[in-house]
Design a protein around this motif. Structure first.
Motif, PDB file in Angstrom:
ATOM      1  N   ARG A 150       0.842  -1.207   0.000  1.00  0.00           N
ATOM      2  CA  ARG A 150       0.000   0.000   0.000  1.00  0.00           C
ATOM      3  C   ARG A 150       0.877   1.258   0.000  1.00  0.00           C
ATOM      4  O   ARG A 150       0.571   2.237  -0.668  1.00  0.00           O
ATOM      5  N   LEU A 151       1.979   1.188   0.742  1.00  0.00           N
ATOM      6  CA  LEU A 151       2.910   2.321   0.792  1.00  0.00           C
ATOM      7  C   LEU A 151       3.509   2.574  -0.597  1.00  0.00           C
ATOM      8  O   LEU A 151       3.547   3.712  -1.073  1.00  0.00           O
ATOM      9  N   LEU A 152       3.969   1.500  -1.245  1.00  0.00           N
ATOM     10  CA  LEU A 152       4.546   1.652  -2.588  1.00  0.00           C
ATOM     11  C   LEU A 152       3.520   2.235  -3.558  1.00  0.00           C
ATOM     12  O   LEU A 152       3.840   3.123  -4.349  1.00  0.00           O
ATOM     13  N   ALA A 153       2.291   1.715  -3.480  1.00  0.00           N
ATOM     14  CA  ALA A 153       1.253   2.184  -4.400  1.00  0.00           C
ATOM     15  C   ALA A 153       0.987   3.666  -4.166  1.00  0.00           C
ATOM     16  O   ALA A 153       0.871   4.460  -5.101  1.00  0.00           O
ATOM     17  N   THR A 154       0.922   4.053  -2.898  1.00  0.00           N
ATOM     18  CA  THR A 154       0.644   5.447  -2.552  1.00  0.00           C
ATOM     19  C   THR A 154       1.729   6.376  -3.082  1.00  0.00           C
ATOM     20  O   THR A 154       1.461   7.474  -3.560  1.00  0.00           O
ATOM     21  N   LEU A 155       2.960   5.913  -3.007  1.00  0.00           N
ATOM     22  CA  LEU A 155       4.086   6.746  -3.447  1.00  0.00           C
ATOM     23  C   LEU A 155       4.327   6.641  -4.950  1.00  0.00           C
ATOM     24  O   LEU A 155       5.241   7.272  -5.484  1.00  0.00           O
ATOM     25  N   GLY A 156       3.538   5.800  -5.623  1.00  0.00           N
ATOM     26  CA  GLY A 156       3.749   5.614  -7.060  1.00  0.00           C
ATOM     27  C   GLY A 156       4.962   4.766  -7.366  1.00  0.00           C
ATOM     28  O   GLY A 156       5.522   4.815  -8.460  1.00  0.00           O
ATOM     29  N   TRP A 157       5.398   3.961  -6.391  1.00  0.00           N
ATOM     30  CA  TRP A 157       6.622   3.172  -6.540  1.00  0.00           C
ATOM     31  C   TRP A 157       6.370   1.739  -6.985  1.00  0.00           C
ATOM     32  O   TRP A 157       7.323   1.004  -7.218  1.00  0.00           O
ATOM     33  N   CYS A 158       5.089   1.313  -7.053  1.00  0.00           N
ATOM     34  CA  CYS A 158       4.821  -0.090  -7.397  1.00  0.00           C
ATOM     35  C   CYS A 158       5.366  -0.375  -8.785  1.00  0.00           C
ATOM     36  O   CYS A 158       4.946   0.241  -9.757  1.00  0.00           O
ATOM     37  N   GLY A 159       6.289  -1.310  -8.891  1.00  0.00           N
ATOM     38  CA  GLY A 159       6.818  -1.684 -10.199  1.00  0.00           C
ATOM     39  C   GLY A 159       7.741  -0.650 -10.805  1.00  0.00           C
ATOM     40  O   GLY A 159       8.224  -0.822 -11.921  1.00  0.00           O
ATOM     41  N   GLU A 160       8.013   0.429 -10.084  1.00  0.00           N
ATOM     42  CA  GLU A 160       8.942   1.454 -10.593  1.00  0.00           C
ATOM     43  C   GLU A 160      10.330   0.831 -10.719  1.00  0.00           C
ATOM     44  O   GLU A 160      10.878   0.323  -9.744  1.00  0.00           O
ATOM     45  N   PHE A 205      12.708   6.353   0.468  1.00  0.00           N
ATOM     46  CA  PHE A 205      12.084   6.112  -0.839  1.00  0.00           C
ATOM     47  C   PHE A 205      12.347   7.261  -1.817  1.00  0.00           C
ATOM     48  O   PHE A 205      11.634   7.394  -2.796  1.00  0.00           O
ATOM     49  N   TYR A 206      13.353   8.082  -1.569  1.00  0.00           N
ATOM     50  CA  TYR A 206      13.724   9.156  -2.510  1.00  0.00           C
ATOM     51  C   TYR A 206      12.539  10.091  -2.755  1.00  0.00           C
ATOM     52  O   TYR A 206      12.104  10.299  -3.879  1.00  0.00           O
ATOM     53  N   LEU A 207      12.033  10.671  -1.688  1.00  0.00           N
ATOM     54  CA  LEU A 207      10.817  11.480  -1.742  1.00  0.00           C
ATOM     55  C   LEU A 207      10.820  12.694  -2.665  1.00  0.00           C
ATOM     56  O   LEU A 207       9.745  13.110  -3.085  1.00  0.00           O
ATOM     57  N   PRO A 208      11.979  13.265  -3.013  1.00  0.00           N
ATOM     58  CA  PRO A 208      11.889  14.419  -3.921  1.00  0.00           C
ATOM     59  C   PRO A 208      11.147  14.093  -5.211  1.00  0.00           C
ATOM     60  O   PRO A 208      10.624  14.987  -5.872  1.00  0.00           O
ATOM     61  N   ASP A 209      11.090  12.796  -5.566  1.00  0.00           N
ATOM     62  CA  ASP A 209      10.380  12.407  -6.786  1.00  0.00           C
ATOM     63  C   ASP A 209       8.864  12.366  -6.567  1.00  0.00           C
ATOM     64  O   ASP A 209       8.110  12.178  -7.516  1.00  0.00           O
ATOM     65  N   GLN A 210       8.404  12.498  -5.328  1.00  0.00           N
ATOM     66  CA  GLN A 210       6.982  12.313  -5.035  1.00  0.00           C
ATOM     67  C   GLN A 210       6.262  13.650  -4.837  1.00  0.00           C
ATOM     68  O   GLN A 210       6.868  14.624  -4.415  1.00  0.00           O
ATOM     69  N   ASP A 213       0.988  15.401  -1.877  1.00  0.00           N
ATOM     70  CA  ASP A 213      -0.199  14.648  -1.463  1.00  0.00           C
ATOM     71  C   ASP A 213       0.104  13.156  -1.360  1.00  0.00           C
ATOM     72  O   ASP A 213      -0.446  12.451  -0.510  1.00  0.00           O
ATOM     73  N   GLN A 214       1.028  12.663  -2.201  1.00  0.00           N
ATOM     74  CA  GLN A 214       1.407  11.242  -2.099  1.00  0.00           C
ATOM     75  C   GLN A 214       2.115  10.980  -0.766  1.00  0.00           C
ATOM     76  O   GLN A 214       1.880   9.965  -0.110  1.00  0.00           O
ATOM     77  N   VAL A 215       2.983  11.926  -0.379  1.00  0.00           N
ATOM     78  CA  VAL A 215       3.734  11.746   0.870  1.00  0.00           C
ATOM     79  C   VAL A 215       2.782  11.798   2.067  1.00  0.00           C
ATOM     80  O   VAL A 215       2.885  10.998   3.010  1.00  0.00           O
ATOM     81  N   THR A 216       1.809  12.709   2.010  1.00  0.00           N
ATOM     82  CA  THR A 216       0.837  12.813   3.102  1.00  0.00           C
ATOM     83  C   THR A 216       0.042  11.517   3.221  1.00  0.00           C
ATOM     84  O   THR A 216      -0.148  10.985   4.328  1.00  0.00           O
ATOM     85  N   THR A 217      -0.404  10.992   2.090  1.00  0.00           N
ATOM     86  CA  THR A 217      -1.170   9.737   2.126  1.00  0.00           C
ATOM     87  C   THR A 217      -0.298   8.582   2.630  1.00  0.00           C
ATOM     88  O   THR A 217      -0.760   7.710   3.371  1.00  0.00           O
ATOM     89  N   ALA A 218       0.980   8.595   2.240  1.00  0.00           N
ATOM     90  CA  ALA A 218       1.891   7.537   2.704  1.00  0.00           C
ATOM     91  C   ALA A 218       2.056   7.610   4.223  1.00  0.00           C
ATOM     92  O   ALA A 218       2.075   6.578   4.909  1.00  0.00           O
TER      93      ALA A 218
END
Ligand SMILES: C[S@@+](CC[C@H](N)C(=O)[O-])C[C@H]1O[C@@H](n2cnc3c(N)ncnc32)[C@H](O)[C@@H]1O
Length: 259
Positions: A150-160, A205-210, A213-218
């Protein structure tokens, strides 16, 4: 994630990988560094490529450890935390590094470098039968509904993809003279109980790429876990063990590589 983003993170927050994974534990009480060290021969010199803060040194023994990293900031943390460990600044892909070594390790780093180049270089450093041992984080989407997914999905990291996705490993390793002798996945419990724990995990998770709102949800995903009475999150790590075939069974080897 790009290689410059990785360099920037480690310059800004040196020691972050050890700070995150040092306290992480599997069901037998080991952290990922102890787990990686289990693949190594009990004696002989070890080269730790992309050593960061040299966390692996304490599981190998300073007398047989040599660490190299391209980040001055990471090496400063290594010198402060482990003054007995021999470390130096070097680019894993180009630096002149002597040898021989009984093992080359890449803790949480093999996914950052071109595989064929690493294998080609490791061949020149290792004794016949020597080991290349690595851990890498997992980003592949799975069907399991875990907090990590869920964390990966929220950050847009799933399968990245990482710079080096490490697919079809056995065949690629064989083409460079290595046999794949172990390829496993293990989950480590990473603490998320305190705000500092949660920020450390999110930063890794290298947040500058996020987006904000993604970080808040994470953060909310992690807070929900804690509120549900779960003070840790399962963090999956892949461990890879390759063995350099001896000249007797080496045969023709592709060392041309696309690097
Ligand atoms: C995720 S950290 C892992 C650090 C350490 N191995 C650990 O597990 O705690 C990745 C490390 O690779 C280093 N690195 C990345 N590319 C490199 C290169 N081409 N040569 C040397 N070090 C490199 C970074 O500076 C960083 O310290």
């Amino acid at each position: 994630m790009t290689r410059p983003a990785v360099s920037a993170l480690h310059a800004r927050r040196p020691g972050i990988t050890e700070d995150l994974l040092g306290p992480a534990r599997d069901e037998r009480g080991r952290n990922p560094y102890a787990w990686l060290a289990e693949l190594l021969p009990p004696t002989g010199p070890v080269l730790d490529l992309c050593c960061g803060s040299a966390a692996l040194a304490q599981h190998i023994g300073a007398g047989r450890y040599r660490g190299v990293d391209s980040s001055v900031e990471e090496l400063a943390v290594a010198a402060a935390r482990r003054p007995a460990a021999v470390t130096s600044r070097a680019d894993a892909l180009t630096a002149e590094i002597g040898g021989p070594f009984v093992a080359v390790t890449l803790s949480m780093a093999l996914m950052l470098l071109p595989l064929q180049a690493v294998l080609h270089r490791a061949r020149s450093w290792l004794v016949p039968g020597g080991v290349l041992a690595a851990t890498v984080p997992m980003r592949e989407p799975t069907l399991a509904d875990t907090a990590y997914n869920r964390l990966l999905a929220t950050l847009g990291w799933c399968g990245e993809p990482f710079p080096e996705p490490l697919g079809a490993l056995a065949g690629r390793a064989a083409a460079s003279g290595f046999a794949l002798h172990s390829d496993e996945m293990r989950c480590f419990a990473v603490p998320i109980a305190t705000p500092a724990n949660r920020e450390l995990l999110l930063r890794s998770f290298y947040l500058p790429d996020q987006r904000a709102d993604q970080v808040t949800t994470a953060r909310d995903v992690l807070l929900e876990e804690v509120a549900a009475g779960r003070p840790t999150i399962g963090y999956p790590i892949r461990r890879i063990g390759l063995r350099l075939r001896s000249t007797a069974d080496l045969g023709p080897v592709n060392v041309s590589g696309e690097f």
